[in-house]
Scaffold this motif. Structure first.
Motif, PDB file in Angstrom:
ATOM      1  N   ALA A   1     -18.630 -17.082  -2.633  1.00 54.31           N
ATOM      2  CA  ALA A   1     -17.592 -16.908  -1.632  1.00 54.31           C
ATOM      3  C   ALA A   1     -18.050 -15.887  -0.606  1.00 54.31           C
ATOM      4  O   ALA A   1     -19.036 -15.167  -0.817  1.00 54.31           O
ATOM      5  N   THR A   2     -17.356 -15.835   0.509  1.00 52.39           N
ATOM      6  CA  THR A   2     -17.597 -14.808   1.517  1.00 52.39           C
ATOM      7  C   THR A   2     -16.286 -14.090   1.805  1.00 52.39           C
ATOM      8  O   THR A   2     -15.199 -14.653   1.595  1.00 52.39           O
ATOM      9  N   MET A   3     -16.408 -12.881   2.292  1.00 47.61           N
ATOM     10  CA  MET A   3     -15.226 -12.087   2.570  1.00 47.61           C
ATOM     11  C   MET A   3     -15.267 -11.544   3.995  1.00 47.61           C
ATOM     12  O   MET A   3     -16.317 -11.118   4.481  1.00 47.61           O
ATOM     13  N   THR A   4     -14.121 -11.573   4.653  1.00 45.67           N
ATOM     14  CA  THR A   4     -13.922 -10.879   5.923  1.00 45.67           C
ATOM     15  C   THR A   4     -13.028  -9.692   5.623  1.00 45.67           C
ATOM     16  O   THR A   4     -11.959  -9.856   5.012  1.00 45.67           O
ATOM     17  N   LEU A   5     -13.456  -8.509   6.001  1.00 48.78           N
ATOM     18  CA  LEU A   5     -12.738  -7.293   5.629  1.00 48.78           C
ATOM     19  C   LEU A   5     -12.487  -6.412   6.840  1.00 48.78           C
ATOM     20  O   LEU A   5     -13.370  -6.206   7.683  1.00 48.78           O
ATOM     21  N   SER A   6     -11.278  -5.903   6.912  1.00 53.69           N
ATOM     22  CA  SER A   6     -10.924  -4.918   7.925  1.00 53.69           C
ATOM     23  C   SER A   6      -9.997  -3.890   7.297  1.00 53.69           C
ATOM     24  O   SER A   6      -9.074  -4.246   6.559  1.00 53.69           O
ATOM     25  N   ASP A   7     -10.283  -2.619   7.573  1.00 56.89           N
ATOM     26  CA  ASP A   7      -9.407  -1.553   7.085  1.00 56.89           C
ATOM     27  C   ASP A   7      -8.299  -1.260   8.086  1.00 56.89           C
ATOM     28  O   ASP A   7      -7.469  -0.371   7.856  1.00 56.89           O
ATOM     29  N   GLY A   8      -8.307  -1.997   9.203  1.00 56.07           N
ATOM     30  CA  GLY A   8      -7.277  -1.816  10.211  1.00 56.07           C
ATOM     31  C   GLY A   8      -7.460  -0.516  10.977  1.00 56.07           C
ATOM     32  O   GLY A   8      -8.478   0.160  10.874  1.00 56.07           O
ATOM     33  N   VAL A   9      -6.458  -0.175  11.742  1.00 57.61           N
ATOM     34  CA  VAL A   9      -6.453   1.081  12.495  1.00 57.61           C
ATOM     35  C   VAL A   9      -5.356   1.962  11.922  1.00 57.61           C
ATOM     36  O   VAL A   9      -4.185   1.575  11.879  1.00 57.61           O
ATOM     37  N   GLU A  10      -5.754   3.123  11.420  1.00 61.77           N
ATOM     38  CA  GLU A  10      -4.780   4.035  10.821  1.00 61.77           C
ATOM     39  C   GLU A  10      -3.716   4.440  11.847  1.00 61.77           C
ATOM     40  O   GLU A  10      -3.987   4.526  13.051  1.00 61.77           O
ATOM     41  N   LYS A  11      -2.509   4.684  11.367  1.00 61.79           N
ATOM     42  CA  LYS A  11      -1.401   5.020  12.260  1.00 61.79           C
ATOM     43  C   LYS A  11      -1.639   6.301  13.040  1.00 61.79           C
ATOM     44  O   LYS A  11      -1.153   6.470  14.160  1.00 61.79           O
ATOM     45  N   ASP A  12      -2.393   7.244  12.442  1.00 64.85           N
ATOM     46  CA  ASP A  12      -2.646   8.520  13.118  1.00 64.85           C
ATOM     47  C   ASP A  12      -3.987   8.531  13.864  1.00 64.85           C
ATOM     48  O   ASP A  12      -4.464   9.574  14.292  1.00 64.85           O
TER      49      ASP A  12
ATOM     50  N   ASP B   1      -4.877  -4.276   0.541  1.00 64.26           N
ATOM     51  CA  ASP B   1      -5.411  -3.151  -0.237  1.00 64.26           C
ATOM     52  C   ASP B   1      -4.511  -1.945   0.002  1.00 64.26           C
ATOM     53  O   ASP B   1      -4.375  -1.488   1.141  1.00 64.26           O
ATOM     54  N   PRO B   2      -3.847  -1.417  -1.045  1.00 62.28           N
ATOM     55  CA  PRO B   2      -2.948  -0.275  -0.854  1.00 62.28           C
ATOM     56  C   PRO B   2      -3.648   0.953  -0.288  1.00 62.28           C
ATOM     57  O   PRO B   2      -2.996   1.817   0.304  1.00 62.28           O
ATOM     58  N   ASN B   3      -4.974   1.038  -0.447  1.00 66.90           N
ATOM     59  CA  ASN B   3      -5.709   2.163   0.127  1.00 66.90           C
ATOM     60  C   ASN B   3      -5.914   2.015   1.630  1.00 66.90           C
ATOM     61  O   ASN B   3      -6.257   2.984   2.316  1.00 66.90           O
ATOM     62  N   HIS B   4      -5.697   0.791   2.119  1.00 63.89           N
ATOM     63  CA  HIS B   4      -5.841   0.522   3.556  1.00 63.89           C
ATOM     64  C   HIS B   4      -4.706  -0.407   3.979  1.00 63.89           C
ATOM     65  O   HIS B   4      -4.925  -1.585   4.265  1.00 63.89           O
TER      66      HIS B   4
ATOM     67  N   GLY C   1      -8.933   1.145 -10.877  1.00 63.32           N
ATOM     68  CA  GLY C   1      -7.487   0.926 -10.957  1.00 63.32           C
ATOM     69  C   GLY C   1      -6.876   0.355  -9.687  1.00 63.32           C
ATOM     70  O   GLY C   1      -5.704  -0.046  -9.692  1.00 63.32           O
ATOM     71  N   ASN C   2      -7.636   0.341  -8.606  1.00 64.88           N
ATOM     72  CA  ASN C   2      -7.105  -0.210  -7.366  1.00 64.88           C
ATOM     73  C   ASN C   2      -6.877  -1.711  -7.522  1.00 64.88           C
ATOM     74  O   ASN C   2      -7.657  -2.406  -8.184  1.00 64.88           O
TER      75      ASN C   2
END
Length: 303
Positions: free
Chosen positions: A118-129, A101-104, A182-183
């Motif tokens: 279906a099922t989804m596993t989602l993580s936005d990760g850890v932002e660099k800052d 996801d370009p937003n994350h 649009g994402n």
């Protein structure tokens, strides 16, 4: 392009031949001369050799740059037709996979078939800052509704404060999902990431994701029950490698293999690692498209 390369090599050979001849010709003349003459001739010869070698390098550089900068003279690489197995593998790919996801950009989304949906596993990760020590937050078993006979997938983002019933459209090539705002989530953005089926575990799967740089993280599951999953680290070689790229998986087998000692005082090196060959070449008759093949003939095939 081959003719140009041969011409350039021939030209370099001629020039270098002149250098050798020049050196031999003046060697005898120097042996009978006075010390002063020897010094002068040696200096002159060295300078001349440098000039010739410099010219040779210039000629070679010009010749090689012509090969690189003039694509009209290059012969395009034309792979053979796709093999039947590669074609089957590619056509069997579905909405299932690892999405970015370009937003994350630090996160991921894994969508896998489950029952009629279906099922989804989602993580936005850890932002660099983000503050040091911030842990990645992962959401699992998020239901995704699949509209039969269409490319529509319905998502419920209320688990993190978002809206319900958000419809995403799967592209015809099954490589992206686009949302009303649009994402767009891109599938297999790192080329190798994805969900793989395993030949010797029909109910199992492998989910490979990028960790950092060339390092990977893989979910290994042999039963299909998420509770039986284990996660291992790995690393891949150059993805520009043809026809395959080497992928190493650590702590996969559960036992270490030790190398022989190279000397009496040397210690044997023991490792638990498995190396497979990843292929995206559709015309490869040994390694089919979208597969990782291992020495024991086990094959992981991306779905």
């Amino acid at each position: 392009m081959i003719n140009n390369m041969l011409a350039t090599c021939a030209l370099m050979g001629i020039v270098l031949g002149e250098v050798t001849a020049f050196s031999s010709q003046h060697h005898g003349a120097r042996t009978g001369a006075a010390k002063t003459s020897q010094l002068m001739m040696s200096s002159s010869s060295s300078q001349s050799r440098r000039d010739i070698l410099s010219n040779a390098a210039s000629v070679a550089a010009v010749g090689l740059s012509a090969l690189v900068l003039d694509p009209s003279k290059a012969v395009a690489f034309k792979p053979g037709p796709p093999t039947a197995q590669s074609a089957a593998n590619k056509s069997a790919e579905s909405y299932q996979g690892v999405y970015s996801d370009p937003n994350h950009p630090e996160g991921y989304r894994v969508i896998m078939a489950s029952g009629k949906g279906a099922t989804m596993t989602l993580s936005d990760g850890v932002e660099k800052d983000a503050p040091e020590g911030t842990e990645e937050k992962t959401y699992k078993n998020i239901p995704v509704a699949i509209k039969e006979g269409s490319n529509e997938l319905s998502f419920d983002f209320s688990f993190k404060g978002g809206p319900k019933g958000v419809v995403g459209i799967l592209s015809n090539d099954k490589q992206s999902i686009t949302f009303p705002d649009g994402n767009m989530w891109k599938k297999n953005a790192n080329e190798y990431d994805g969900i793989y089926k395993v030949t010797n575990y029909p109910n199992g799967y492998r989910i490979i994701r990028k960790f950092k740089s060339t390092k990977t993280i893989t979910e290994v599951n042999n039963t299909g029950n998420p509770k039986d999953s284990k996660f291992i680290m790995g690393q891949h070689g150059s993805l520009f490698s043809i026809p395959t790229a080497a992928f190493t998986f650590y702590d996969y087998t559960g036992h270490e293999t030790c190398t022989e000692k190279l000397c009496r005082s040397c210690e044997a090196v023991c490792k638990d690692e498995l190396v497979g060959q990843f292929s995206l070449q559709e015309s490869n008759t040994v390694f089919s498209y979208g597969t990782i093949t291992f020495p024991d003939k086990t094959i992981w095939t991306r779905i």
